[in-house]
Design a protein around this motif. Structure first.
Motif, PDB file in Angstrom:
ATOM      1  N   ARG A   9       0.711  -1.261   0.026  1.00  0.00           N
ATOM      2  CA  ARG A   9       0.010  -0.018   0.004  1.00  0.00           C
ATOM      3  C   ARG A   9       0.855   1.270   0.094  1.00  0.00           C
ATOM      4  O   ARG A   9       0.389   2.248  -0.483  1.00  0.00           O
ATOM      5  CB  ARG A   9      -0.963  -0.111   1.248  1.00  0.00           C
ATOM      6  CG  ARG A   9      -2.072  -0.815   1.209  1.00  0.00           C
ATOM      7  CD  ARG A   9      -2.863  -1.124   2.397  1.00  0.00           C
ATOM      8  NE  ARG A   9      -3.440   0.373   2.698  1.00  0.00           N
ATOM      9  CZ  ARG A   9      -4.542   0.939   2.274  1.00  0.00           C
ATOM     10  NH1 ARG A   9      -5.470  -0.041   1.374  1.00  0.00           N
ATOM     11  NH2 ARG A   9      -5.262   1.797   2.605  1.00  0.00           N
ATOM     12  N   LEU A  15      -3.951   5.833  -2.003  1.00  0.00           N
ATOM     13  CA  LEU A  15      -4.419   5.081  -0.809  1.00  0.00           C
ATOM     14  C   LEU A  15      -4.110   6.114   0.692  1.00  0.00           C
ATOM     15  O   LEU A  15      -4.579   5.570   1.490  1.00  0.00           O
ATOM     16  CB  LEU A  15      -3.748   3.670  -0.798  1.00  0.00           C
ATOM     17  CG  LEU A  15      -4.214   2.835  -1.943  1.00  0.00           C
ATOM     18  CD1 LEU A  15      -3.781   1.271  -1.680  1.00  0.00           C
ATOM     19  CD2 LEU A  15      -5.683   2.671  -2.291  1.00  0.00           C
ATOM     20  N   ARG A  19      -9.148   6.894   3.044  1.00  0.00           N
ATOM     21  CA  ARG A  19     -10.653   6.240   2.918  1.00  0.00           C
ATOM     22  C   ARG A  19     -10.465   4.780   2.478  1.00  0.00           C
ATOM     23  O   ARG A  19      -9.081   4.356   2.377  1.00  0.00           O
ATOM     24  CB  ARG A  19     -11.146   6.830   1.419  1.00  0.00           C
ATOM     25  CG  ARG A  19     -11.315   8.365   1.673  1.00  0.00           C
ATOM     26  CD  ARG A  19     -12.183   8.951   0.043  1.00  0.00           C
ATOM     27  NE  ARG A  19     -13.269   8.538   0.028  1.00  0.00           N
ATOM     28  CZ  ARG A  19     -14.322   8.933   0.496  1.00  0.00           C
ATOM     29  NH1 ARG A  19     -14.306  10.119   1.265  1.00  0.00           N
ATOM     30  NH2 ARG A  19     -15.528   8.338   0.204  1.00  0.00           N
ATOM     31  N   ALA A  20     -11.369   4.054   2.657  1.00  0.00           N
ATOM     32  CA  ALA A  20     -11.535   2.676   2.243  1.00  0.00           C
ATOM     33  C   ALA A  20     -11.885   2.403   0.690  1.00  0.00           C
ATOM     34  O   ALA A  20     -13.048   2.756   0.431  1.00  0.00           O
ATOM     35  CB  ALA A  20     -12.406   1.768   3.284  1.00  0.00           C
ATOM     36  N   TRP A  21     -10.919   2.007   0.181  1.00  0.00           N
ATOM     37  CA  TRP A  21     -11.204   1.912  -1.384  1.00  0.00           C
ATOM     38  C   TRP A  21     -11.693   0.477  -1.607  1.00  0.00           C
ATOM     39  O   TRP A  21     -10.912  -0.518  -1.709  1.00  0.00           O
ATOM     40  CB  TRP A  21      -9.845   2.090  -2.309  1.00  0.00           C
ATOM     41  CG  TRP A  21      -9.343   3.669  -2.090  1.00  0.00           C
ATOM     42  CD1 TRP A  21      -8.900   3.932  -1.043  1.00  0.00           C
ATOM     43  CD2 TRP A  21      -9.551   4.583  -2.947  1.00  0.00           C
ATOM     44  NE1 TRP A  21      -8.371   5.477  -1.350  1.00  0.00           N
ATOM     45  CE2 TRP A  21      -8.890   5.738  -2.580  1.00  0.00           C
ATOM     46  CE3 TRP A  21      -9.824   4.422  -4.655  1.00  0.00           C
ATOM     47  CZ2 TRP A  21      -8.821   6.872  -3.442  1.00  0.00           C
ATOM     48  CZ3 TRP A  21      -9.763   5.847  -5.194  1.00  0.00           C
ATOM     49  CH2 TRP A  21      -9.257   6.945  -4.599  1.00  0.00           C
ATOM     50  N   LEU A  22     -12.924   0.446  -1.718  1.00  0.00           N
ATOM     51  CA  LEU A  22     -13.785  -0.895  -1.994  1.00  0.00           C
ATOM     52  C   LEU A  22     -14.365  -0.964  -3.358  1.00  0.00           C
ATOM     53  O   LEU A  22     -15.440  -1.376  -3.628  1.00  0.00           O
ATOM     54  CB  LEU A  22     -14.629  -1.152  -0.960  1.00  0.00           C
ATOM     55  CG  LEU A  22     -14.226  -1.138   0.392  1.00  0.00           C
ATOM     56  CD1 LEU A  22     -15.226  -1.167   1.574  1.00  0.00           C
ATOM     57  CD2 LEU A  22     -13.393  -2.476   0.571  1.00  0.00           C
ATOM     58  N   LEU A 354     -15.971   5.609   2.344  1.00  0.00           N
ATOM     59  CA  LEU A 354     -16.008   4.465   1.967  1.00  0.00           C
ATOM     60  C   LEU A 354     -16.492   4.421   0.556  1.00  0.00           C
ATOM     61  O   LEU A 354     -17.347   5.001   0.048  1.00  0.00           O
ATOM     62  CB  LEU A 354     -17.045   3.319   2.558  1.00  0.00           C
ATOM     63  CG  LEU A 354     -16.790   3.006   3.996  1.00  0.00           C
ATOM     64  CD1 LEU A 354     -17.848   2.890   4.884  1.00  0.00           C
ATOM     65  CD2 LEU A 354     -15.809   1.870   4.164  1.00  0.00           C
ATOM     66  N   SER A 386      -6.264  -4.333  -0.401  1.00  0.00           N
ATOM     67  CA  SER A 386      -7.415  -3.988   0.658  1.00  0.00           C
ATOM     68  C   SER A 386      -6.804  -4.412   2.035  1.00  0.00           C
ATOM     69  O   SER A 386      -6.046  -5.377   2.019  1.00  0.00           O
ATOM     70  CB  SER A 386      -8.543  -4.779   0.183  1.00  0.00           C
ATOM     71  OG  SER A 386      -8.963  -4.218  -1.104  1.00  0.00           O
ATOM     72  N   GLN A 389      -9.301  -3.810   7.868  1.00  0.00           N
ATOM     73  CA  GLN A 389      -9.714  -2.643   8.352  1.00  0.00           C
ATOM     74  C   GLN A 389     -10.779  -2.032   7.414  1.00  0.00           C
ATOM     75  O   GLN A 389     -11.920  -1.444   8.014  1.00  0.00           O
ATOM     76  CB  GLN A 389      -8.693  -1.663   8.635  1.00  0.00           C
ATOM     77  CG  GLN A 389      -7.804  -2.127   9.932  1.00  0.00           C
ATOM     78  CD  GLN A 389      -6.594  -2.696   9.207  1.00  0.00           C
ATOM     79  OE1 GLN A 389      -6.568  -3.601   8.637  1.00  0.00           O
ATOM     80  NE2 GLN A 389      -5.486  -1.820   9.732  1.00  0.00           N
ATOM     81  N   ASP A 390     -10.502  -2.125   6.198  1.00  0.00           N
ATOM     82  CA  ASP A 390     -11.497  -1.718   5.088  1.00  0.00           C
ATOM     83  C   ASP A 390     -12.816  -2.423   5.305  1.00  0.00           C
ATOM     84  O   ASP A 390     -13.916  -1.751   5.187  1.00  0.00           O
ATOM     85  CB  ASP A 390     -10.902  -1.997   3.698  1.00  0.00           C
ATOM     86  CG  ASP A 390      -9.810  -0.974   3.639  1.00  0.00           C
ATOM     87  OD1 ASP A 390      -9.452  -0.097   4.211  1.00  0.00           O
ATOM     88  OD2 ASP A 390      -8.824  -1.210   2.647  1.00  0.00           O
ATOM     89  N   ARG A 393     -14.739  -1.413   8.384  1.00  0.00           N
ATOM     90  CA  ARG A 393     -15.214  -0.161   8.351  1.00  0.00           C
ATOM     91  C   ARG A 393     -16.689  -0.434   7.623  1.00  0.00           C
ATOM     92  O   ARG A 393     -17.446   0.435   7.845  1.00  0.00           O
ATOM     93  CB  ARG A 393     -14.271   0.784   7.571  1.00  0.00           C
ATOM     94  CG  ARG A 393     -13.254   1.450   8.678  1.00  0.00           C
ATOM     95  CD  ARG A 393     -12.327   2.291   7.675  1.00  0.00           C
ATOM     96  NE  ARG A 393     -12.949   3.498   7.406  1.00  0.00           N
ATOM     97  CZ  ARG A 393     -12.437   4.412   6.436  1.00  0.00           C
ATOM     98  NH1 ARG A 393     -11.018   4.287   6.227  1.00  0.00           N
ATOM     99  NH2 ARG A 393     -13.068   5.440   6.255  1.00  0.00           N
TER     100      ARG A 393
END
Length: 410
Positions: A9, A15, A19-22, A354, A386, A389-390, A393
């Motif tokens: 990462r 990244l 933010r959580a990149w999903l 998210l 990923s 924690q993502d 969240r």
């Protein structure tokens, strides 16, 4: 652990925003190595092919390196079978036109409900113009699975082409591709496989899949916006003659590529494949050997996160996951939440840091087969970078947004 996700990462500038990149299903972020490779290509000077000067030769070398890199990534026998284009959709239309040449009324084409529309609509169009019969294999509307026999039973002596995905971009289903392509080959039909959502998550060996043509998009595996269709046998391209400009090359694979290549982007593609090969610190040897180790490590990492995501969604009241295949899946979940439209839910999650996607994701036949309609659903999709924690969240945000999961609710 040889697979150090924090190290990985750290190489991705985007990244660092917290933010959580999903939303990897819509495209991954790009590591610094790829950004630098693209910049270096421009800084070093580029020129069109065919010249005697250094910049032209450099561009030609980049194209050759890019073909070899994609061949290593998908286990193709020969870089000469790698055809580049701006997108998998554009390439599918390109190949549909040339593969349909010679089809006759009464010939048959098989497509599936599981596919992205880019591997459906091009074949629908050319089949209609040729007077060919279109047959569509249906998914199980509850599980989202595509049993191989549902495709195989549609393949007959008049079948000319079978178009099937290697992994659903909406719900992650991975069909038994080898069985499908084996049946197609036995009938004398060509198989065109959409590997766009498959290649980022699997160690691809083209011979094992049995695909005659396999499509992949670099921006789904940390590269630039480029796509490739790889022929398992470059010789199969020799008998195909697409429309082209009179003075443009008639060699394979160049005859399939329209206009000037994006040389700097291709340099970025090479860097992306090198990056994927080195994701696991334990990977050594040739690029193909390093890819084998690193891609399997990626799968283990993503499988663990996907299991946590799927189990977490199942425990939340008011959350419905659409399509829950019992077999192999890629790390993708499609779901709805009571009281929210897909777009509305995606907006609420975005406000909480998210990144997810919503809508039909161009899986046009599938959203209707699942009873979702054009509005589709929310999609959360994981990548090699990923974090646990993502996922946590996302699950915590969904619990907060659904009344059934709030403390004291009865």
């Amino acid at each position: 652990m040889a697979y150090d996700v924090e190290r990985i990462r750290a190489g991705y500038p985007a990244l660092a925003d917290g933010r959580a990149w999903l939303d990897a299903g819509g495209g991954t972020q790009v590591p610094e190595a790829v950004i630098e490779a693209i910049g270096d290509a421009h800084r070093g000077g580029l020129s069109n092919l065919g010249g005697d000067h250094r910049a032209s030769r450099r561009s030609g070398g980049i194209v050759a390196e890019a073909r070899a890199a994609v061949a290593d990534l998908v286990g193709a026998p020969d870089p000469a079978g790698v055809v580049f284009g701006p997108s998998s959709t554009a390439l599918a239309y390109r190949f549909a036109e040339v593969l349909a040449d010679g089809w006759n009324p009464g010939d048959e084409v098989v497509v599936t409900q599981l596919d992205h529309d880019a591997n459906v609509r091009p074949w629908v169009a050319v089949a209609r113009r040729a007077g060919a019969v279109l047959r569509m294999a249906e998914v199980d509307p509850v599980t989202g699975e595509l049993p191989a026999e549902r495709v195989a039973e549609l393949i007959g002596e008049r079948t000319r082409l079978v178009a099937v995905t290697a992994a659903s971009n909406l719900i992650g289903t991975v069909p038994d591709l080898a069985s499908i392509t084996r049946r197609a080959r036995a009938a004398g039909a060509v198989s065109f496989v959409d590997g766009v959502q498959h290649c980022p998550h699997e160690h691809v060996r083209l011979a094992e899949l049995g695909a005659d043509f396999y499509a992949t998009s670099a921006y789904k595996w940390a590269g630039p916006h480029l796509a490739a269709v790889v022929a398992a046998d470059p010789g199969a391209l020799e008998d195909l003659h697409p429309d082209k400009l009179a003075p443009s090359p008639d060699t394979v694979p160049e005859r399939f590529e329209l206009g000037t290549q994006p040389f700097a982007a291709l340099a970025g593609l090479v860097a992306a494949v090198e990056h994927l090969a080195d994701l696991d610190d334990a990977a050594t040897g040739t690029r193909a050997q390093r890819l084998a180790v690193s891609r399997r490590a990626v799968r283990e990492h993503e499988d663990a996160l996907a299991a946590r995501l799927f189990d977490g969604l199942a425990e939340l009241g008011g959350v419905v996951r659409h399509g829950a295949p019992r077999g192999r899946v890629t790390p993708t979940a499609c779901f709805s939440v009571d009281g929210y439209t897909p777009a509305g839910l995606a907006g609420e999650l975005a406000a909480r840091g998210l990144n997810v996607s919503s809508g039909h994701s161009y899986a046009w036949e599938l959203v209707h087969a699942l009873g979702l309609g054009p509005a589709g659903a929310v999609r959360a999709s994981l990548a090699h970078y990923s974090l646990r924690q993502d996922v946590d969240r996302l699950l915590a945000a969904l619990a907060e947004l659904t009344p059934a999961n709030r403390p004291g609710h009865r």
